[in-house]
Design an enzyme around this catalytic site. Sequence first.
Site, mmCIF file in Angstrom:
data_model
loop_
_atom_site.group_PDB
_atom_site.id
_atom_site.type_symbol
_atom_site.label_atom_id
_atom_site.label_comp_id
_atom_site.label_asym_id
_atom_site.label_seq_id
_atom_site.Cartn_x
_atom_site.Cartn_y
_atom_site.Cartn_z
ATOM 1 N N LYS A 117 0.827 -1.205 0.000
ATOM 2 C CA LYS A 117 0.000 0.000 0.000
ATOM 3 C C LYS A 117 0.864 1.259 0.000
ATOM 4 O O LYS A 117 0.490 2.283 -0.566
ATOM 5 C CB LYS A 117 -0.956 -0.011 1.195
ATOM 6 C CG LYS A 117 -2.105 -1.001 1.050
ATOM 7 C CD LYS A 117 -3.074 -0.910 2.198
ATOM 8 C CE LYS A 117 -4.370 -1.662 1.900
ATOM 9 N NZ LYS A 117 -4.178 -3.063 1.586
ATOM 10 N N LYS A 207 -4.843 -10.652 -6.233
ATOM 11 C CA LYS A 207 -6.037 -11.082 -5.516
ATOM 12 C C LYS A 207 -7.192 -10.120 -5.800
ATOM 13 O O LYS A 207 -6.979 -8.959 -6.188
ATOM 14 C CB LYS A 207 -5.775 -11.156 -4.010
ATOM 15 C CG LYS A 207 -5.715 -9.819 -3.310
ATOM 16 C CD LYS A 207 -5.740 -10.002 -1.794
ATOM 17 C CE LYS A 207 -5.806 -8.648 -1.093
ATOM 18 N NZ LYS A 207 -5.940 -8.774 0.375
ATOM 19 N N LYS A 210 -11.204 -5.643 -2.229
ATOM 20 C CA LYS A 210 -12.371 -4.793 -2.028
ATOM 21 C C LYS A 210 -12.020 -3.318 -2.131
ATOM 22 O O LYS A 210 -12.900 -2.485 -2.343
ATOM 23 C CB LYS A 210 -13.035 -5.098 -0.687
ATOM 24 C CG LYS A 210 -12.168 -4.881 0.529
ATOM 25 C CD LYS A 210 -12.918 -5.322 1.785
ATOM 26 C CE LYS A 210 -12.053 -5.225 3.024
ATOM 27 N NZ LYS A 210 -12.750 -5.707 4.238
#
Length: 341
Positions: A117, A207, A210
Amino acid sequence: MQTILTGVRVNEEPTIGNFLGAYTPMINLSHEHAHDSQINFFVPDLHSFTTPIDHSQLYANTIKGIKYYIAAGLDTDNPNVHIYRQSRVPAHAELCWILDCFTPFGEASRMPQFKEKGAEHPDAVTVGLFNYPILMAADILLYDANYIPLGEDQFQHLELARNIAIRMNNKFGQELFTIPADERAQVKFMHLEKGLRIRSLVDPAKKMSKSSENERSKISLNDNPQHAAKKIMSATTDSEGVIRFDMINQPGISNLLTIEALLNNRDIQDVIADWAGQTSYGDLKHKVADSVQHFLEDFQAKVAAISDAEVEAIMQRGEAYANEVANAKLHQVQKAVGLRK
Protein backbone atom coordinates in the site's frame (compact mmCIF):
# COMPACT_ATOMS: atom_id res chain seq x y z
CA MET A 1 -11.31 -24.77 25.37
CA GLN A 2 -9.29 -23.64 22.38
CA THR A 3 -10.18 -20.35 20.71
CA ILE A 4 -10.82 -19.80 17.01
CA LEU A 5 -10.83 -16.14 15.98
CA THR A 6 -11.39 -14.11 12.85
CA GLY A 7 -12.17 -10.54 11.82
CA VAL A 8 -13.04 -8.86 8.52
CA ARG A 9 -12.66 -5.11 8.05
CA VAL A 10 -15.83 -3.21 7.13
CA ASN A 11 -14.33 -0.05 5.65
CA GLU A 12 -15.22 -1.18 2.13
CA GLU A 13 -17.89 -3.51 0.86
CA PRO A 14 -16.64 -7.11 1.15
CA THR A 15 -16.17 -9.06 -2.04
CA ILE A 16 -17.11 -12.57 -2.94
CA GLY A 17 -13.42 -13.29 -2.34
CA ASN A 18 -13.76 -12.14 1.28
CA PHE A 19 -16.88 -14.26 1.63
CA LEU A 20 -15.31 -17.41 0.23
CA GLY A 21 -11.90 -16.89 1.78
CA ALA A 22 -12.89 -15.62 5.23
CA TYR A 23 -16.60 -15.86 6.00
CA THR A 24 -17.33 -19.33 4.67
CA PRO A 25 -14.34 -21.17 6.19
CA MET A 26 -14.98 -19.55 9.56
CA ILE A 27 -18.70 -20.34 9.52
CA ASN A 28 -17.92 -23.96 8.63
CA LEU A 29 -15.37 -24.17 11.42
CA SER A 30 -17.85 -22.71 13.89
CA HIS A 31 -20.36 -25.40 13.02
CA GLU A 32 -17.67 -28.05 13.40
CA HIS A 33 -16.08 -26.80 16.63
CA ALA A 34 -18.58 -24.69 18.59
CA HIS A 35 -19.19 -27.62 20.95
CA ASP A 36 -15.55 -27.67 22.09
CA SER A 37 -14.13 -24.21 21.24
CA GLN A 38 -14.71 -20.54 21.82
CA ILE A 39 -15.57 -19.00 18.43
CA ASN A 40 -14.75 -15.29 18.20
CA PHE A 41 -16.07 -13.22 15.29
CA PHE A 42 -15.04 -9.60 15.70
CA VAL A 43 -15.36 -6.46 13.63
CA PRO A 44 -11.91 -4.81 13.51
CA ASP A 45 -13.31 -1.30 13.28
CA LEU A 46 -10.10 0.28 14.63
CA HIS A 47 -8.31 -1.25 11.66
CA SER A 48 -10.84 0.31 9.31
CA PHE A 49 -9.20 3.71 9.06
CA THR A 50 -5.61 2.67 8.59
CA THR A 51 -6.43 3.76 5.04
CA PRO A 52 -8.77 6.64 4.07
CA ILE A 53 -12.50 5.89 4.43
CA ASP A 54 -15.84 7.65 4.64
CA HIS A 55 -16.08 7.88 8.44
CA SER A 56 -19.76 8.81 8.28
CA GLN A 57 -20.48 5.27 7.04
CA LEU A 58 -18.27 3.31 9.42
CA TYR A 59 -20.91 2.55 12.06
CA ALA A 60 -23.51 1.53 9.47
CA ASN A 61 -20.93 -0.65 7.76
CA THR A 62 -20.19 -2.32 11.09
CA ILE A 63 -23.85 -3.28 11.52
CA LYS A 64 -23.98 -4.52 7.95
CA GLY A 65 -20.79 -6.52 8.41
CA ILE A 66 -22.29 -8.40 11.32
CA LYS A 67 -25.44 -9.06 9.31
CA TYR A 68 -23.17 -10.67 6.73
CA TYR A 69 -21.81 -13.08 9.35
CA ILE A 70 -25.35 -14.01 10.36
CA ALA A 71 -26.59 -14.34 6.78
CA ALA A 72 -23.61 -16.57 6.03
CA GLY A 73 -24.98 -19.06 8.56
CA LEU A 74 -23.42 -18.17 11.91
CA ASP A 75 -25.30 -19.72 14.84
CA THR A 76 -25.61 -16.72 17.15
CA ASP A 77 -27.66 -18.71 19.68
CA ASN A 78 -24.70 -20.93 20.54
CA PRO A 79 -23.18 -19.76 23.87
CA ASN A 80 -19.65 -20.42 22.56
CA VAL A 81 -20.08 -18.07 19.59
CA HIS A 82 -19.18 -14.43 20.26
CA ILE A 83 -19.55 -11.35 18.03
CA TYR A 84 -17.98 -8.09 19.15
CA ARG A 85 -16.51 -4.81 17.97
CA GLN A 86 -12.81 -4.26 18.48
CA SER A 87 -13.38 -0.65 19.52
CA ARG A 88 -15.69 -1.72 22.36
CA VAL A 89 -12.86 -3.68 24.00
CA PRO A 90 -10.25 -1.09 25.08
CA ALA A 91 -7.72 -3.79 25.97
CA HIS A 92 -6.96 -4.19 22.25
CA ALA A 93 -5.48 -0.69 22.03
CA GLU A 94 -3.50 -0.89 25.27
CA LEU A 95 -2.01 -4.28 24.51
CA CYS A 96 -1.07 -3.03 21.05
CA TRP A 97 1.00 -0.26 22.62
CA ILE A 98 2.74 -2.68 24.97
CA LEU A 99 3.52 -5.04 22.08
CA ASP A 100 4.79 -2.07 20.02
CA CYS A 101 7.51 -1.61 22.60
CA PHE A 102 8.72 -5.18 22.13
CA THR A 103 8.60 -5.25 18.31
CA PRO A 104 11.74 -4.21 16.38
CA PHE A 105 11.17 -1.56 13.73
CA GLY A 106 12.85 -3.68 11.05
CA GLU A 107 10.56 -6.61 11.73
CA ALA A 108 7.45 -4.44 11.47
CA SER A 109 8.66 -2.68 8.32
CA ARG A 110 8.85 -5.98 6.42
CA MET A 111 5.10 -6.59 6.63
CA PRO A 112 3.62 -6.97 3.12
CA GLN A 113 0.53 -4.77 3.38
CA PHE A 114 2.62 -1.78 4.47
CA LYS A 115 5.05 -2.23 1.59
CA GLU A 116 2.35 -2.81 -1.02
CA LYS A 117 0.00 0.00 0.00
CA GLY A 118 2.93 2.31 0.61
CA ALA A 119 4.11 1.75 -2.94
CA GLU A 120 0.64 2.30 -4.40
CA HIS A 121 -0.26 5.41 -2.37
CA PRO A 122 2.89 6.85 -0.75
CA ASP A 123 1.16 10.11 0.22
CA ALA A 124 -1.54 8.21 2.14
CA VAL A 125 0.76 6.06 4.30
CA THR A 126 0.05 6.59 8.00
CA VAL A 127 1.58 5.34 11.21
CA GLY A 128 -1.61 3.34 11.64
CA LEU A 129 -0.97 1.46 8.40
CA PHE A 130 2.55 0.66 9.57
CA ASN A 131 1.34 -0.37 13.01
CA TYR A 132 -1.76 -2.39 12.25
CA PRO A 133 -0.04 -5.81 12.18
CA ILE A 134 0.89 -5.24 15.84
CA LEU A 135 -2.73 -4.37 16.61
CA MET A 136 -3.66 -7.56 14.77
CA ALA A 137 -1.26 -9.44 17.05
CA ALA A 138 -3.04 -7.91 20.07
CA ASP A 139 -6.41 -8.98 18.60
CA ILE A 140 -5.15 -12.56 18.52
CA LEU A 141 -3.07 -12.78 21.69
CA LEU A 142 -5.65 -11.21 24.02
CA TYR A 143 -7.84 -14.28 23.60
CA ASP A 144 -5.09 -16.93 23.47
CA ALA A 145 -6.37 -17.78 19.99
CA ASN A 146 -5.07 -21.03 18.56
CA TYR A 147 -6.52 -20.83 15.06
CA ILE A 148 -7.13 -17.74 12.96
CA PRO A 149 -8.76 -18.44 9.58
CA LEU A 150 -7.24 -15.96 7.13
CA GLY A 151 -6.14 -15.50 3.54
CA GLU A 152 -2.65 -16.34 2.38
CA ASP A 153 -1.75 -12.64 2.17
CA GLN A 154 -2.08 -12.46 5.97
CA PHE A 155 0.20 -15.35 6.91
CA GLN A 156 3.21 -13.06 7.40
CA HIS A 157 1.16 -11.06 9.91
CA LEU A 158 0.29 -14.28 11.71
CA GLU A 159 3.99 -15.11 11.88
CA LEU A 160 4.64 -11.68 13.40
CA ALA A 161 2.06 -12.41 16.11
CA ARG A 162 3.77 -15.73 16.82
CA ASN A 163 7.19 -14.04 17.03
CA ILE A 164 5.91 -11.38 19.42
CA ALA A 165 4.27 -13.98 21.67
CA ILE A 166 7.41 -16.11 21.80
CA ARG A 167 9.56 -13.04 22.50
CA MET A 168 7.32 -11.86 25.34
CA ASN A 169 7.06 -15.32 26.88
CA ASN A 170 10.85 -15.73 26.81
CA LYS A 171 11.57 -12.26 28.13
CA PHE A 172 9.27 -12.50 31.12
CA GLY A 173 9.82 -16.17 31.86
CA GLN A 174 6.20 -17.23 31.79
CA GLU A 175 3.51 -18.33 29.38
CA LEU A 176 1.90 -14.92 28.95
CA PHE A 177 0.46 -15.82 25.59
CA THR A 178 -0.67 -18.93 23.76
CA ILE A 179 1.43 -19.30 20.60
CA PRO A 180 -0.97 -19.47 17.63
CA ALA A 181 -0.59 -22.47 15.35
CA ASP A 182 1.84 -21.94 12.47
CA GLU A 183 0.88 -21.49 8.83
CA ARG A 184 0.93 -25.19 7.97
CA ALA A 185 -1.24 -26.12 10.94
CA GLN A 186 -3.64 -23.22 10.21
CA VAL A 187 -4.11 -24.37 6.61
CA LYS A 188 -4.68 -27.97 7.70
CA PHE A 189 -7.17 -26.86 10.34
CA MET A 190 -9.09 -24.83 7.74
CA HIS A 191 -9.25 -27.90 5.49
CA LEU A 192 -7.47 -26.06 2.68
CA GLU A 193 -4.46 -27.32 0.78
CA LYS A 194 -3.11 -23.77 0.92
CA GLY A 195 -4.33 -20.32 1.79
CA LEU A 196 -7.31 -19.37 -0.34
CA ARG A 197 -6.96 -16.35 -2.59
CA ILE A 198 -9.75 -15.44 -5.01
CA ARG A 199 -8.22 -13.50 -7.91
CA SER A 200 -9.08 -10.24 -9.61
CA LEU A 201 -11.41 -10.65 -12.59
CA VAL A 202 -9.33 -8.13 -14.55
CA ASP A 203 -5.81 -9.13 -13.52
CA PRO A 204 -5.91 -12.69 -12.13
CA ALA A 205 -2.25 -12.46 -11.13
CA LYS A 206 -3.51 -10.31 -8.22
CA LYS A 207 -6.04 -11.08 -5.52
CA MET A 208 -9.58 -9.74 -5.70
CA SER A 209 -9.42 -6.60 -3.55
CA LYS A 210 -12.37 -4.79 -2.03
CA SER A 211 -10.32 -1.57 -2.12
CA SER A 212 -9.78 -1.76 -5.88
CA GLU A 213 -11.13 1.25 -7.75
CA ASN A 214 -11.82 -0.93 -10.78
CA GLU A 215 -15.35 -2.25 -10.23
CA ARG A 216 -14.91 -4.82 -13.01
CA SER A 217 -12.12 -6.50 -11.04
CA LYS A 218 -14.33 -7.55 -8.13
CA ILE A 219 -17.76 -8.83 -7.18
CA SER A 220 -19.02 -7.10 -4.06
CA LEU A 221 -21.61 -8.69 -1.79
CA ASN A 222 -24.04 -5.84 -2.50
CA ASP A 223 -23.59 -5.96 -6.28
CA ASN A 224 -26.67 -6.24 -8.44
CA PRO A 225 -26.74 -10.01 -9.12
CA GLN A 226 -27.25 -9.58 -12.85
CA HIS A 227 -24.44 -7.05 -13.10
CA ALA A 228 -22.18 -9.40 -11.17
CA ALA A 229 -22.94 -12.16 -13.66
CA LYS A 230 -21.85 -9.84 -16.48
CA LYS A 231 -18.54 -9.23 -14.70
CA ILE A 232 -17.91 -12.98 -14.76
CA MET A 233 -18.68 -13.09 -18.48
CA SER A 234 -16.06 -10.41 -19.14
CA ALA A 235 -13.42 -11.87 -16.79
CA THR A 236 -9.87 -12.07 -18.12
CA THR A 237 -8.81 -15.59 -19.07
CA ASP A 238 -6.02 -16.54 -21.53
CA SER A 239 -5.32 -17.71 -25.08
CA GLU A 240 -4.53 -21.34 -24.23
CA GLY A 241 -7.90 -22.54 -25.52
CA VAL A 242 -8.16 -25.52 -23.14
CA ILE A 243 -9.62 -25.52 -19.63
CA ARG A 244 -7.04 -26.60 -17.08
CA PHE A 245 -6.50 -25.82 -13.42
CA ASP A 246 -3.12 -24.11 -13.45
CA MET A 247 -2.77 -21.05 -11.20
CA ILE A 248 0.61 -20.21 -12.72
CA ASN A 249 -0.16 -20.34 -16.43
CA GLN A 250 -3.97 -20.07 -16.43
CA PRO A 251 -4.88 -18.08 -13.29
CA GLY A 252 -8.08 -16.64 -14.77
CA ILE A 253 -9.57 -20.02 -15.67
CA SER A 254 -8.36 -21.52 -12.40
CA ASN A 255 -9.99 -18.67 -10.50
CA LEU A 256 -13.34 -19.34 -12.19
CA LEU A 257 -13.11 -23.05 -11.36
CA THR A 258 -12.35 -22.18 -7.74
CA ILE A 259 -15.32 -19.82 -7.46
CA GLU A 260 -17.63 -22.42 -9.01
CA ALA A 261 -16.51 -25.10 -6.56
CA LEU A 262 -16.79 -22.92 -3.45
CA LEU A 263 -20.16 -21.35 -4.26
CA ASN A 264 -21.66 -24.80 -4.80
CA ASN A 265 -19.90 -26.43 -1.84
CA ARG A 266 -18.18 -28.92 -4.12
CA ASP A 267 -14.71 -30.39 -3.97
CA ILE A 268 -12.46 -28.43 -6.32
CA GLN A 269 -11.10 -31.66 -7.82
CA ASP A 270 -14.60 -32.72 -8.84
CA VAL A 271 -15.20 -29.39 -10.59
CA ILE A 272 -11.82 -29.60 -12.31
CA ALA A 273 -12.69 -33.09 -13.53
CA ASP A 274 -16.02 -31.81 -14.95
CA TRP A 275 -14.26 -29.23 -17.11
CA ALA A 276 -10.81 -30.69 -17.77
CA GLY A 277 -9.88 -30.60 -21.44
CA GLN A 278 -12.95 -28.70 -22.59
CA THR A 279 -12.31 -25.83 -24.95
CA SER A 280 -15.29 -23.50 -24.48
CA TYR A 281 -14.36 -20.77 -22.02
CA GLY A 282 -17.78 -19.26 -22.67
CA ASP A 283 -19.60 -22.30 -21.31
CA LEU A 284 -17.54 -22.19 -18.13
CA LYS A 285 -18.16 -18.47 -17.73
CA HIS A 286 -21.93 -18.96 -18.16
CA LYS A 287 -21.95 -21.65 -15.48
CA VAL A 288 -19.96 -19.54 -13.01
CA ALA A 289 -22.04 -16.45 -13.82
CA ASP A 290 -25.23 -18.34 -12.99
CA SER A 291 -23.72 -19.57 -9.71
CA VAL A 292 -22.67 -16.05 -8.75
CA GLN A 293 -26.06 -14.56 -9.60
CA HIS A 294 -27.98 -17.19 -7.63
CA PHE A 295 -25.64 -16.84 -4.65
CA LEU A 296 -26.04 -13.06 -4.48
CA GLU A 297 -29.83 -13.19 -4.83
CA ASP A 298 -30.11 -15.65 -1.94
CA PHE A 299 -27.52 -13.96 0.28
CA GLN A 300 -28.91 -10.45 -0.14
CA ALA A 301 -32.41 -11.66 0.75
CA LYS A 302 -31.06 -13.16 3.99
CA VAL A 303 -29.26 -9.92 4.89
CA ALA A 304 -32.41 -7.86 4.31
CA ALA A 305 -34.33 -10.05 6.77
CA ILE A 306 -32.00 -9.22 9.73
CA SER A 307 -32.91 -6.17 11.84
CA ASP A 308 -30.50 -3.62 13.33
CA ALA A 309 -31.99 -4.28 16.78
CA GLU A 310 -31.12 -7.98 16.51
CA VAL A 311 -27.53 -7.07 15.65
CA GLU A 312 -27.23 -4.60 18.55
CA ALA A 313 -28.39 -7.24 21.04
CA ILE A 314 -25.94 -9.83 19.69
CA MET A 315 -23.05 -7.34 19.89
CA GLN A 316 -23.79 -6.39 23.48
CA ARG A 317 -23.66 -10.03 24.56
CA GLY A 318 -20.44 -10.62 22.70
CA GLU A 319 -18.77 -7.49 24.02
CA ALA A 320 -19.51 -8.40 27.63
CA TYR A 321 -17.72 -11.72 27.07
CA ALA A 322 -14.84 -10.15 25.13
CA ASN A 323 -14.14 -7.51 27.77
CA GLU A 324 -14.05 -10.10 30.53
CA VAL A 325 -11.55 -12.31 28.70
CA ALA A 326 -9.43 -9.48 27.29
CA ASN A 327 -9.19 -7.57 30.57
CA ALA A 328 -8.00 -10.66 32.40
CA LYS A 329 -5.24 -11.20 29.83
CA LEU A 330 -4.26 -7.52 29.84
CA HIS A 331 -4.03 -7.56 33.65
CA GLN A 332 -1.65 -10.52 33.43
CA VAL A 333 0.53 -8.66 30.91
CA GLN A 334 0.46 -5.46 32.96
CA LYS A 335 1.82 -7.34 35.95
CA ALA A 336 4.54 -8.97 33.85
CA VAL A 337 5.81 -5.66 32.44
CA GLY A 338 5.69 -3.91 35.81
CA LEU A 339 2.58 -1.77 35.49
CA ARG A 340 0.85 -3.58 38.36
CA LYS A 341 2.01 -5.41 41.47
